[in-house]
Write an enzyme that holds these catalytic residues in place. Structure first.
Site, PDB file in Angstrom:
ATOM      1  N   LYS A   1     -34.491  78.071 -48.325  1.00 47.30           N
ATOM      2  CA  LYS A   1     -33.400  78.968 -48.740  1.00 47.30           C
ATOM      3  C   LYS A   1     -33.439  79.193 -50.254  1.00 47.30           C
ATOM      4  O   LYS A   1     -33.224  80.305 -50.741  1.00 47.30           O
ATOM      5  CB  LYS A   1     -32.053  78.371 -48.320  1.00 47.30           C
ATOM      6  CG  LYS A   1     -31.872  78.378 -46.799  1.00 47.30           C
ATOM      7  CD  LYS A   1     -30.678  77.549 -46.374  1.00 47.30           C
ATOM      8  CE  LYS A   1     -30.452  77.642 -44.870  1.00 47.30           C
ATOM      9  NZ  LYS A   1     -29.509  76.663 -44.360  1.00 47.30           N
TER      10      LYS A   1
ATOM     11  N   GLU B   1     -31.539  72.277 -37.240  1.00 48.65           N
ATOM     12  CA  GLU B   1     -32.801  72.918 -36.867  1.00 48.65           C
ATOM     13  C   GLU B   1     -33.374  72.196 -35.649  1.00 48.65           C
ATOM     14  O   GLU B   1     -32.976  71.070 -35.327  1.00 48.65           O
ATOM     15  CB  GLU B   1     -33.786  72.837 -38.041  1.00 48.65           C
ATOM     16  CG  GLU B   1     -33.347  73.594 -39.271  1.00 48.65           C
ATOM     17  CD  GLU B   1     -33.114  75.078 -39.008  1.00 48.65           C
ATOM     18  OE1 GLU B   1     -34.028  75.755 -38.511  1.00 48.65           O
ATOM     19  OE2 GLU B   1     -32.002  75.560 -39.286  1.00 48.65           O
TER      20      GLU B   1
HETATM   21  P1  NDP Z   1     -32.361  77.177 -30.888  1.00 48.25           P
HETATM   22  O1  NDP Z   1     -33.357  76.092 -30.827  1.00 48.25           O
HETATM   23  O2  NDP Z   1     -30.975  76.916 -30.439  1.00 48.25           O
HETATM   24  O3  NDP Z   1     -32.876  78.440 -30.058  1.00 48.25           O
HETATM   25  C1  NDP Z   1     -34.209  78.890 -30.093  1.00 48.25           C
HETATM   26  C2  NDP Z   1     -34.432  79.884 -28.958  1.00 48.25           C
HETATM   27  O4  NDP Z   1     -35.706  80.422 -29.104  1.00 48.25           O
HETATM   28  C3  NDP Z   1     -34.333  79.296 -27.573  1.00 48.25           C
HETATM   29  O5  NDP Z   1     -33.712  80.199 -26.701  1.00 48.25           O
HETATM   30  C4  NDP Z   1     -35.790  79.099 -27.157  1.00 48.25           C
HETATM   31  O6  NDP Z   1     -36.008  79.276 -25.771  1.00 48.25           O
HETATM   32  C5  NDP Z   1     -36.452  80.237 -27.900  1.00 48.25           C
HETATM   33  N1  NDP Z   1     -37.827  79.903 -28.277  1.00 48.25           N
HETATM   34  C6  NDP Z   1     -38.226  78.974 -29.175  1.00 48.25           C
HETATM   35  N2  NDP Z   1     -39.576  78.962 -29.246  1.00 48.25           N
HETATM   36  C7  NDP Z   1     -40.020  79.892 -28.372  1.00 48.25           C
HETATM   37  C8  NDP Z   1     -41.305  80.341 -27.969  1.00 48.25           C
HETATM   38  N3  NDP Z   1     -42.419  79.833 -28.500  1.00 48.25           N
HETATM   39  N4  NDP Z   1     -41.387  81.317 -27.042  1.00 48.25           N
HETATM   40  C9  NDP Z   1     -40.272  81.854 -26.513  1.00 48.25           C
HETATM   41  N5  NDP Z   1     -39.034  81.459 -26.848  1.00 48.25           N
HETATM   42  C10 NDP Z   1     -38.904  80.496 -27.768  1.00 48.25           C
HETATM   43  O7  NDP Z   1     -32.392  77.681 -32.403  1.00 48.25           O
HETATM   44  P2  NDP Z   1     -31.185  78.306 -33.246  1.00 48.25           P
HETATM   45  O8  NDP Z   1     -30.584  79.412 -32.479  1.00 48.25           O
HETATM   46  O9  NDP Z   1     -30.332  77.241 -33.780  1.00 48.25           O
HETATM   47  O10 NDP Z   1     -31.982  78.881 -34.512  1.00 48.25           O
HETATM   48  C11 NDP Z   1     -32.790  80.025 -34.391  1.00 48.25           C
HETATM   49  C12 NDP Z   1     -33.227  80.493 -35.776  1.00 48.25           C
HETATM   50  O11 NDP Z   1     -32.066  80.795 -36.555  1.00 48.25           O
HETATM   51  C13 NDP Z   1     -33.997  79.458 -36.590  1.00 48.25           C
HETATM   52  O12 NDP Z   1     -34.952  80.133 -37.378  1.00 48.25           O
HETATM   53  C14 NDP Z   1     -32.942  78.834 -37.485  1.00 48.25           C
HETATM   54  O13 NDP Z   1     -33.456  78.318 -38.667  1.00 48.25           O
HETATM   55  C15 NDP Z   1     -32.097  80.044 -37.765  1.00 48.25           C
HETATM   56  N6  NDP Z   1     -30.715  79.754 -38.137  1.00 48.25           N
HETATM   57  C16 NDP Z   1     -29.977  78.908 -37.387  1.00 48.25           C
HETATM   58  C17 NDP Z   1     -28.683  78.652 -37.703  1.00 48.25           C
HETATM   59  C18 NDP Z   1     -27.853  77.715 -36.910  1.00 48.25           C
HETATM   60  O14 NDP Z   1     -26.749  77.412 -37.350  1.00 48.25           O
HETATM   61  N7  NDP Z   1     -28.298  77.257 -35.764  1.00 48.25           N
HETATM   62  C19 NDP Z   1     -28.058  79.264 -38.880  1.00 48.25           C
HETATM   63  C20 NDP Z   1     -28.931  80.163 -39.613  1.00 48.25           C
HETATM   64  C21 NDP Z   1     -30.192  80.390 -39.240  1.00 48.25           C
HETATM   65  P3  NDP Z   1     -35.532  78.157 -24.708  1.00 48.25           P
HETATM   66  O15 NDP Z   1     -34.034  78.178 -24.788  1.00 48.25           O
HETATM   67  O16 NDP Z   1     -36.036  78.632 -23.404  1.00 48.25           O
HETATM   68  O17 NDP Z   1     -36.099  76.872 -25.170  1.00 48.25           O
HETATM   69  N1  HSE Z   2     -29.843  74.065 -39.963  1.00 45.59           N
HETATM   70  C1  HSE Z   2     -29.291  74.999 -40.872  1.00 45.59           C
HETATM   71  C2  HSE Z   2     -28.161  74.346 -41.601  1.00 45.59           C
HETATM   72  C3  HSE Z   2     -28.795  76.201 -40.142  1.00 45.59           C
HETATM   73  O1  HSE Z   2     -27.651  73.356 -41.118  1.00 45.59           O
HETATM   74  O2  HSE Z   2     -27.781  74.828 -42.665  1.00 45.59           O
HETATM   75  C4  HSE Z   2     -28.248  77.261 -41.067  1.00 45.59           C
HETATM   76  O3  HSE Z   2     -29.235  77.802 -41.868  1.00 45.59           O
END
Ligand code: NDP
Ligand code: HSE
Length: 596
Positions: A453, A438
């Site tokens: 979860k 995260e």
């Molecule tokens: P990241 O931190 O990699 O990506 C977040 C994205 O959202 C970035 O592109 C960021 O922009 C954008 N963002 C964040 N805050 C803002 C804001 N206030 N305004 C506009 N844009 C914003 O996160 P993840 O992709 O890893 O995770 C995303 C979601 O998916 C989370 O809720 C996470 O819990 C969930 N998730 C993640 C998994 C994983 O394996 N990573 C698995 C399952 C669920 P910028 O790039 O410009 O900073």
């Molecule tokens: N941070 C989360 C994990 C992403 O490691 O399980 C998937 O929900």
């Protein structure tokens, strides 16, 4: 044709065949993986039979001619089957990336025997018991179509022979159908690419199919299906409907014309980038709004897709009236507010954000239900391991006593690293670099992510709210390296486990614990970012596993939600989701709960 009598498996088996018309280049393996994942998510075990990439078989025949004109057919058969072998391996790689538990087999490894002329053989037998045993361990088996092992080496089944492979697998494995995936969405009276008013059939009998399909389905395969009583479906990728070929009256059907859906993706990080890549790989089906990010300049520079637009303005991202909004920004600030507003504005919502779903579960469902929208969040729990779907499939009287799972990929990955002697801080950095963690990795380490979860799981399993603040949590930080070393000496492995039990009086106890388990425990087999869940019921325990974090498994689950919605809105799919107990409350009451 010497067919063995079908043996039975405890699983629901689906045989899918992917022909060269949907394998135009190597990018198509990801599209095929979506189709397979959809069936796995629906609780089926899949046997995926593949053809060679488009043009490859012809090229191999040509090559054979060039190198050894007039050679014995058996040598040519040995050469031309290589296209299918390569294709099966590539599909295995694509599935591995999505996190689906799959195994690729060559015909000789499954006892798939052929008899007859080396370039026009028939299939004569399969070691079905062996295939069933592998399906106990894996969700998907990938097999090259078009050939089997003859007495004197590989023998091919003639042009279109992969159709025959699929039909024979369906018969020998007791599958209810062989679904042949083509570049058309069924059998037509004429080629729909050439004849404007060609008629599409919903169903056809075998003889009519052989006549009408004119090679779309291999004639030998149709005859085999008829004599073995196998139902053939001819369908396009991602579609719910098909032309059924069986012992039925011919029935024309409507021509489905799906409008492309407009999708707004919020976030372009680990998950959002994967989702955008999948959407862009289906240009006729989706149109994309500008993607919401904090720093558009960074993404414009780095994105491999020049057609993607970026914005830091939520209004611009949500303009152009999107049909579906995909939330992958994370956190409970902007993401929470936007999740509610997009449902109020009438868009469907697909979310990967377990923190928001756990907090506002009732409110979001009520908003979706009130407006007839779809609310989907498969990726929020399990990543690529479809545990929510497995629970929902149990129907209204689930009789689940407990749910237990390794549900945080980051912690599972870190435990593996610690076991290898790597320091905690370095292990966390590595999990971040791999896109598992995260934004604030304490969320993973201290059990908040697993608690979110678990709270969502409790809704699905028990139909009851468990506030995340009431979930006890152990933190991984409290685990001294000496304890890990001592556990290793004793043959134990540490895991972070979320568990919720329901007592007879309906009380639910939920906690996130760090426990040392013996190697024989099913959770001990989960490596790296894997997730695994035990669904405990009085007479059976269900098991769901897959990759639980990272770009591709997560994007796969998100994309499957999007495709479900597309099928639903085009009239061939699911109803908007409702959870009845939630609907007993008014929106005002739910807003009160959500602000708590
Ligand atoms: P990241 O931190 O990699 O990506 C977040 C994205 O959202 C970035 O592109 C960021 O922009 C954008 N963002 C964040 N805050 C803002 C804001 N206030 N305004 C506009 N844009 C914003 O996160 P993840 O992709 O890893 O995770 C995303 C979601 O998916 C989370 O809720 C996470 O819990 C969930 N998730 C993640 C998994 C994983 O394996 N990573 C698995 C399952 C669920 P910028 O790039 O410009 O900073
Ligand atoms: N941070 C989360 C994990 C992403 O490691 O399980 C998937 O929900």
């Amino acid at each position: 044709m010497n067919a063995l009598s079908p043996q039975r498996s405890q699983h629901r088996i689906c045989v899918l065949k992917f022909g060269s018309s949907v394998l135009r280049d190597h990018h198509d393996y990801a599209r095929i993986a979506h189709e397979i994942y959809r069936h796995v998510r629906e609780g089926e075990k899949v046997v995926a039979v593949v053809s060679a990439l488009d043009g490859e078989t012809d090229a191999l025949f040509g090559l054979g001619e060039d190198v050894g004109a007039g050679a014995h057919d058996a040598l040519l058969a040995r050469l031309v089957r290589c296209g299918e072998l390569k294709s099966a391996a590539l599909l295995g790689l694509a599935l591995e990336r999505t996190g689906v538990a799959c195994q690729v087999f060559d015909p000789h490894e499954m006892g798939l025997r052929a008899e007859g002329a080396p370039l026009d053989a028939n299939l004569a037998g399969l070691d079905a018991a062996k295939v069933f045993a592998h399906l106990d361990q894996h969700d998907v088996i990938v097999a090259p179509g078009f050939f089997g092992e003859g007495d004197h080496g590989p023998s091919t089944l003639g042009r279109g022979g992969t159709d025959l492979t699929a039909v024979m697998f369906a018969s020998w494995l007791g599958a209810d159908r062989a679904r042949l995936i083509k570049d058309v969405d069924g059998v037509y009276s004429d080629d729909p690419a050439k004849v404007a008013n060609a008629k599409r059939f919903d169903q056809l009998d075998y003889a009519q199919a052989a006549q009408v399909s004119r090679g779309l389905v291999q004639e030998k395969a149709i005859h085999a299906a008829q004599s073995l009583g196998v139902v053939i479906e001819v369908a396009a990728l991602g579609r719910a409907y098909a032309t059924r070929i069986a012992t039925v009256e011919a029935r024309p059907g409507r021509v489905h014309e799906a409008e492309p859906l407009r999708v707004a993706v919020l976030g372009h990080g680990s998950v959002g980038q994967g989702v955008c890549a999948h959407l862009l790989a289906h240009p006729g089906r989706f149109q994309l709004n500008p993607v919401l990010v904090r720093d558009p300049g960074k993404h414009i520079q780095a994105s491999p897709h020049p057609e993607l637009r970026f914005t830091d303005d939520p209004l611009a991202a949500l303009g152009e009236r999107p049909d579906i909004v995909v939330e992958t920004i994370g956190g409970t600030g902007l993401a929470r507010a936007l999740s509610q507003s997009v449902l109020r504005e009438g868009a469907h919502l697909v979310s990967a954000n377990k923190a928001v779903i756990a907090k506002d579960f009732e409110l979001l469902h009520a908003l979706a239900s009130a407006g007839g929208q779809h609310l989907r969040y498969s990726a929020a729990v399990g990543g690529g391991a479809p545990v929510l779907e497995a629970i929902d499939r149990l129907g209204p009287n689930k009789d689940i006593g407990a749910i237990e799972g390794v549900m945080n990929g980051t912690c599972n990955f870190i435990f593996g690293q610690l076991d290898d002697g790597i320091a905690l801080d370095d292990a966390i950095k590595e999990a971040q670099a791999k896109g598992f963690a995260e934004a604030d990795p304490s969320t993973d380490i201290d059990g908040y992510d697993a608690a979110d979860k678990l709270s969502i799981l409790c809704w699905h399993a028990f139909g009851a709210r468990v506030d995340v603040r009431d979930i006890e949590r152990d933190t991984l930080r409290a685990l001294a390296p000496e304890r890990i070393a001592a556990a290793r000496e004793d043959g134990l492995v540490f895991k972070q486990i979320g568990r919720a039990d329901i007592a007879e009086d309906g009380q639910i106890r939920a906690r996130v614990e760090i426990r040392a388990l013996p190697q024989s425990h099913p959770f001990a087999s989960l490596k790296n970012e894997a997730n695994g869940f035990l669904i405990r019921r009085p007479r059976e325990t269900g098991w769901v596993a897959g990759k639980g974090a990272g770009r591709w498994p997560t994007a796969e689950a998100v994309f499957a939600d999007i495709m479900d919605i597309q099928r639903a809105v085009s009239g061939a799919g699911l109803e908007p989701s409702t959870i009845p107990s939630i609907l007993a409350k008014s929106e005002a009451e739910l807003m009160g709960d959500a602000s708590a």
